[in-house]
Scaffold this motif. Structure first.
Motif, PDB file in Angstrom:
ATOM      1  N   LEU A  27      25.177  -8.758 -24.758  1.00  0.00           N
ATOM      2  CA  LEU A  27      25.155 -10.638 -24.681  1.00  0.00           C
ATOM      3  C   LEU A  27      24.466 -11.523 -26.217  1.00  0.00           C
ATOM      4  CD1 LEU A  27      23.116 -11.308 -21.010  1.00  0.00           C
ATOM      5  CD2 LEU A  27      25.611 -12.030 -22.012  1.00  0.00           C
ATOM      6  N   GLY A  28      24.729 -10.675 -27.165  1.00  0.00           N
ATOM      7  CA  GLY A  28      25.103 -11.057 -29.036  1.00  0.00           C
ATOM      8  C   GLY A  28      23.485 -10.856 -29.266  1.00  0.00           C
ATOM      9  N   PHE A  29      22.993 -11.702 -29.885  1.00  0.00           N
ATOM     10  CA  PHE A  29      21.147 -11.837 -30.305  1.00  0.00           C
ATOM     11  C   PHE A  29      20.563 -11.779 -29.126  1.00  0.00           C
ATOM     12  CE2 PHE A  29      22.450 -16.260 -30.219  1.00  0.00           C
ATOM     13  CZ  PHE A  29      20.527 -16.511 -29.839  1.00  0.00           C
ATOM     14  N   ILE A  30      20.830 -12.321 -27.995  1.00  0.00           N
ATOM     15  CA  ILE A  30      19.783 -12.115 -26.846  1.00  0.00           C
ATOM     16  C   ILE A  30      19.656 -11.014 -26.473  1.00  0.00           C
ATOM     17  CG2 ILE A  30      19.656 -12.757 -24.923  1.00  0.00           C
ATOM     18  CD1 ILE A  30      21.631 -15.348 -25.357  1.00  0.00           C
ATOM     19  N   THR A  31      20.569  -9.481 -25.843  1.00  0.00           N
ATOM     20  CA  THR A  31      20.594  -8.624 -25.792  1.00  0.00           C
ATOM     21  C   THR A  31      19.763  -7.979 -26.981  1.00  0.00           C
ATOM     22  OG1 THR A  31      22.574  -8.385 -25.895  1.00  0.00           O
ATOM     23  CG2 THR A  31      21.378  -8.491 -23.624  1.00  0.00           C
ATOM     24  N   GLY A  32      20.268  -7.656 -28.136  1.00  0.00           N
ATOM     25  CA  GLY A  32      19.739  -7.683 -28.656  1.00  0.00           C
ATOM     26  C   GLY A  32      17.880  -7.477 -29.099  1.00  0.00           C
ATOM     27  N   ILE A  33      17.592  -9.180 -29.191  1.00  0.00           N
ATOM     28  CA  ILE A  33      16.007  -9.061 -29.151  1.00  0.00           C
ATOM     29  C   ILE A  33      15.334  -8.019 -27.983  1.00  0.00           C
ATOM     30  CG2 ILE A  33      14.609 -10.237 -28.455  1.00  0.00           C
ATOM     31  CD1 ILE A  33      16.309 -12.716 -29.946  1.00  0.00           C
ATOM     32  N   VAL A  34      16.148  -7.643 -26.653  1.00  0.00           N
ATOM     33  CA  VAL A  34      15.497  -7.619 -25.492  1.00  0.00           C
ATOM     34  C   VAL A  34      15.650  -6.043 -25.736  1.00  0.00           C
ATOM     35  CG1 VAL A  34      15.880  -7.024 -23.037  1.00  0.00           C
ATOM     36  CG2 VAL A  34      16.424  -9.673 -24.000  1.00  0.00           C
ATOM     37  N   PHE A  35      16.184  -5.346 -26.416  1.00  0.00           N
ATOM     38  CA  PHE A  35      16.883  -3.766 -26.841  1.00  0.00           C
ATOM     39  C   PHE A  35      16.154  -3.205 -27.806  1.00  0.00           C
ATOM     40  CE2 PHE A  35      19.932  -3.285 -23.645  1.00  0.00           C
ATOM     41  CZ  PHE A  35      19.432  -2.572 -22.873  1.00  0.00           C
ATOM     42  N   TYR A  36      15.702  -4.068 -28.607  1.00  0.00           N
ATOM     43  CA  TYR A  36      14.381  -3.956 -29.717  1.00  0.00           C
ATOM     44  C   TYR A  36      13.429  -4.285 -29.229  1.00  0.00           C
ATOM     45  CZ  TYR A  36      13.305  -3.585 -34.580  1.00  0.00           C
ATOM     46  OH  TYR A  36      12.017  -3.670 -35.848  1.00  0.00           O
ATOM     47  N   VAL A  37      12.615  -4.781 -28.561  1.00  0.00           N
ATOM     48  CA  VAL A  37      11.192  -5.082 -28.503  1.00  0.00           C
ATOM     49  C   VAL A  37      11.464  -3.953 -27.041  1.00  0.00           C
ATOM     50  CG1 VAL A  37      10.161  -6.107 -26.992  1.00  0.00           C
ATOM     51  CG2 VAL A  37      11.425  -7.301 -28.662  1.00  0.00           C
ATOM     52  N   MET A  93      18.791  -4.350 -33.184  1.00  0.00           N
ATOM     53  CA  MET A  93      18.430  -5.511 -35.168  1.00  0.00           C
ATOM     54  C   MET A  93      19.769  -5.593 -35.260  1.00  0.00           C
ATOM     55  SD  MET A  93      16.785  -7.088 -37.246  1.00  0.00           S
ATOM     56  CE  MET A  93      15.560  -7.003 -36.352  1.00  0.00           C
ATOM     57  N   GLN A  94      20.623  -4.846 -35.505  1.00  0.00           N
ATOM     58  CA  GLN A  94      21.886  -5.167 -36.033  1.00  0.00           C
ATOM     59  C   GLN A  94      22.850  -6.735 -34.636  1.00  0.00           C
ATOM     60  OE1 GLN A  94      25.161  -3.029 -39.056  1.00  0.00           O
ATOM     61  NE2 GLN A  94      26.000  -2.025 -36.570  1.00  0.00           N
ATOM     62  N   SER A  95      22.735  -6.512 -34.001  1.00  0.00           N
ATOM     63  CA  SER A  95      22.616  -7.028 -32.786  1.00  0.00           C
ATOM     64  C   SER A  95      22.023  -8.692 -32.811  1.00  0.00           C
ATOM     65  CB  SER A  95      22.880  -6.585 -31.837  1.00  0.00           C
ATOM     66  OG  SER A  95      23.181  -7.858 -30.495  1.00  0.00           O
ATOM     67  N   ILE A  96      20.999  -8.597 -33.176  1.00  0.00           N
ATOM     68  CA  ILE A  96      19.970  -9.947 -33.739  1.00  0.00           C
ATOM     69  C   ILE A  96      21.034 -10.414 -34.699  1.00  0.00           C
ATOM     70  CG2 ILE A  96      17.799 -10.863 -34.347  1.00  0.00           C
ATOM     71  CD1 ILE A  96      17.045  -8.174 -32.685  1.00  0.00           C
ATOM     72  N   VAL A  97      20.413  -9.781 -36.001  1.00  0.00           N
ATOM     73  CA  VAL A  97      21.286 -10.083 -37.556  1.00  0.00           C
ATOM     74  C   VAL A  97      22.825 -10.674 -37.974  1.00  0.00           C
ATOM     75  CG1 VAL A  97      21.939  -9.675 -39.635  1.00  0.00           C
ATOM     76  CG2 VAL A  97      19.431  -9.023 -38.351  1.00  0.00           C
ATOM     77  N   VAL A  98      23.273  -9.971 -36.765  1.00  0.00           N
ATOM     78  CA  VAL A  98      25.156  -9.919 -37.301  1.00  0.00           C
ATOM     79  C   VAL A  98      25.291 -11.632 -36.036  1.00  0.00           C
ATOM     80  CG1 VAL A  98      27.732  -9.798 -36.421  1.00  0.00           C
ATOM     81  CG2 VAL A  98      25.830  -8.220 -37.386  1.00  0.00           C
ATOM     82  N   PHE A  99      25.002 -11.218 -34.642  1.00  0.00           N
ATOM     83  CA  PHE A  99      24.871 -12.614 -33.731  1.00  0.00           C
ATOM     84  C   PHE A  99      24.191 -13.904 -33.916  1.00  0.00           C
ATOM     85  CE2 PHE A  99      27.534  -8.768 -32.088  1.00  0.00           C
ATOM     86  CZ  PHE A  99      28.404  -9.135 -31.603  1.00  0.00           C
ATOM     87  N   GLY A 100      23.361 -13.702 -34.292  1.00  0.00           N
ATOM     88  CA  GLY A 100      22.135 -14.596 -35.148  1.00  0.00           C
ATOM     89  C   GLY A 100      22.877 -15.288 -35.982  1.00  0.00           C
ATOM     90  N   PHE A 101      23.185 -14.728 -37.138  1.00  0.00           N
ATOM     91  CA  PHE A 101      23.918 -15.160 -37.506  1.00  0.00           C
ATOM     92  C   PHE A 101      25.223 -16.233 -37.497  1.00  0.00           C
ATOM     93  CE2 PHE A 101      27.094 -15.380 -41.495  1.00  0.00           C
ATOM     94  CZ  PHE A 101      26.835 -15.990 -41.861  1.00  0.00           C
ATOM     95  N   LEU A 102      25.421 -15.451 -36.338  1.00  0.00           N
ATOM     96  CA  LEU A 102      27.119 -16.460 -36.201  1.00  0.00           C
ATOM     97  C   LEU A 102      27.269 -16.917 -35.112  1.00  0.00           C
ATOM     98  CD1 LEU A 102      30.063 -13.447 -35.690  1.00  0.00           C
ATOM     99  CD2 LEU A 102      29.146 -14.812 -38.073  1.00  0.00           C
ATOM    100  N   PHE A 103      26.529 -17.207 -34.615  1.00  0.00           N
ATOM    101  CA  PHE A 103      25.308 -18.230 -33.665  1.00  0.00           C
ATOM    102  C   PHE A 103      25.489 -19.703 -34.619  1.00  0.00           C
ATOM    103  CE2 PHE A 103      22.242 -20.991 -31.424  1.00  0.00           C
ATOM    104  CZ  PHE A 103      23.324 -20.821 -30.546  1.00  0.00           C
ATOM    105  N   VAL A 104      24.894 -19.710 -35.643  1.00  0.00           N
ATOM    106  CA  VAL A 104      24.193 -20.253 -36.223  1.00  0.00           C
ATOM    107  C   VAL A 104      25.381 -21.172 -37.422  1.00  0.00           C
ATOM    108  CG1 VAL A 104      22.276 -21.026 -38.425  1.00  0.00           C
ATOM    109  CG2 VAL A 104      21.480 -19.893 -36.105  1.00  0.00           C
ATOM    110  N   LEU A 105      25.992 -20.267 -37.783  1.00  0.00           N
ATOM    111  CA  LEU A 105      27.103 -19.908 -38.188  1.00  0.00           C
ATOM    112  C   LEU A 105      28.118 -21.285 -37.691  1.00  0.00           C
ATOM    113  CD1 LEU A 105      28.748 -20.285 -41.351  1.00  0.00           C
ATOM    114  CD2 LEU A 105      29.912 -18.380 -40.790  1.00  0.00           C
ATOM    115  N   ASN A 106      28.564 -20.711 -36.701  1.00  0.00           N
ATOM    116  CA  ASN A 106      28.925 -21.867 -35.430  1.00  0.00           C
ATOM    117  C   ASN A 106      28.725 -23.352 -35.226  1.00  0.00           C
ATOM    118  OD1 ASN A 106      31.140 -22.128 -33.946  1.00  0.00           O
ATOM    119  ND2 ASN A 106      30.689 -21.171 -32.078  1.00  0.00           N
ATOM    120  N   VAL A 107      27.057 -23.146 -34.759  1.00  0.00           N
ATOM    121  CA  VAL A 107      26.791 -24.418 -34.728  1.00  0.00           C
ATOM    122  C   VAL A 107      26.880 -25.826 -35.949  1.00  0.00           C
ATOM    123  CG1 VAL A 107      24.596 -25.692 -34.617  1.00  0.00           C
ATOM    124  CG2 VAL A 107      24.984 -23.627 -33.140  1.00  0.00           C
ATOM    125  N   VAL A 108      26.465 -24.884 -37.260  1.00  0.00           N
ATOM    126  CA  VAL A 108      26.804 -25.885 -38.839  1.00  0.00           C
ATOM    127  C   VAL A 108      27.933 -26.097 -38.521  1.00  0.00           C
ATOM    128  CG1 VAL A 108      26.340 -26.112 -41.115  1.00  0.00           C
ATOM    129  CG2 VAL A 108      24.379 -24.651 -39.549  1.00  0.00           C
TER     130      VAL A 108
END
Length: 112
Positions: free
Chosen positions: A25-35, A48-63
């Motif tokens: 589920l992108g950065f959401i499951t990235g956060i869960v498994f990182y914690v 962590m790579q999931s958090i960074v990559v999909f977090g960035f792509l999410f923000v980029l898409n919103v912008v």
């Protein structure tokens, strides 16, 4: 690109399965498994790579959606790139391979 048996994650499942699920589920499951994962570097790296990559792509898409005119096109491109990365990263994680993306992989390595 290192491929080997990553063993078990401290959360009780095979490390390659936990790494794959950190992308599900992108950065959401990235956060869960990182914690949740405290010991396995392979799982923590992929989370962590999931958090960074999909977090960035999410923000980029919103912008991109906020941009008048060409925003829809940029958003569509970001969507396609996201899907391709999502599939490739999940496959490589399941295979037990470290797929280190530029920039995001460096950040993930430093924080895993």
């Amino acid at each position: 690109m290192e491929i080997k048996d990553q063993g078990k994650a401290s959360i009780g499942m095979d490390a390659n399965v936990a790494a794959l699920l950190s992308y599900l589920l992108g950065f959401i499951t990235g956060i869960v498994f990182y914690v949740l994962e405290k010991d396995n570097k392979f799982v923590r790296f992929n989370a962590m790579q999931s958090i960074v990559v999909f977090g960035f792509l999410f923000v980029l898409n919103v912008v991109a959606r906020l941009l008048p005119g060409i925003g829809w096109a940029i958003s569509a491109i970001v969507g396609v790139v996201s899907i391709i990365l999502w599939i490739v990263l999940m496959i490589k994680a399941y295979q037990g391979e470290y797929l280190k993306l530029p920039v995001a992989g460096d950040i993930a390595e430093q924080n895993s």
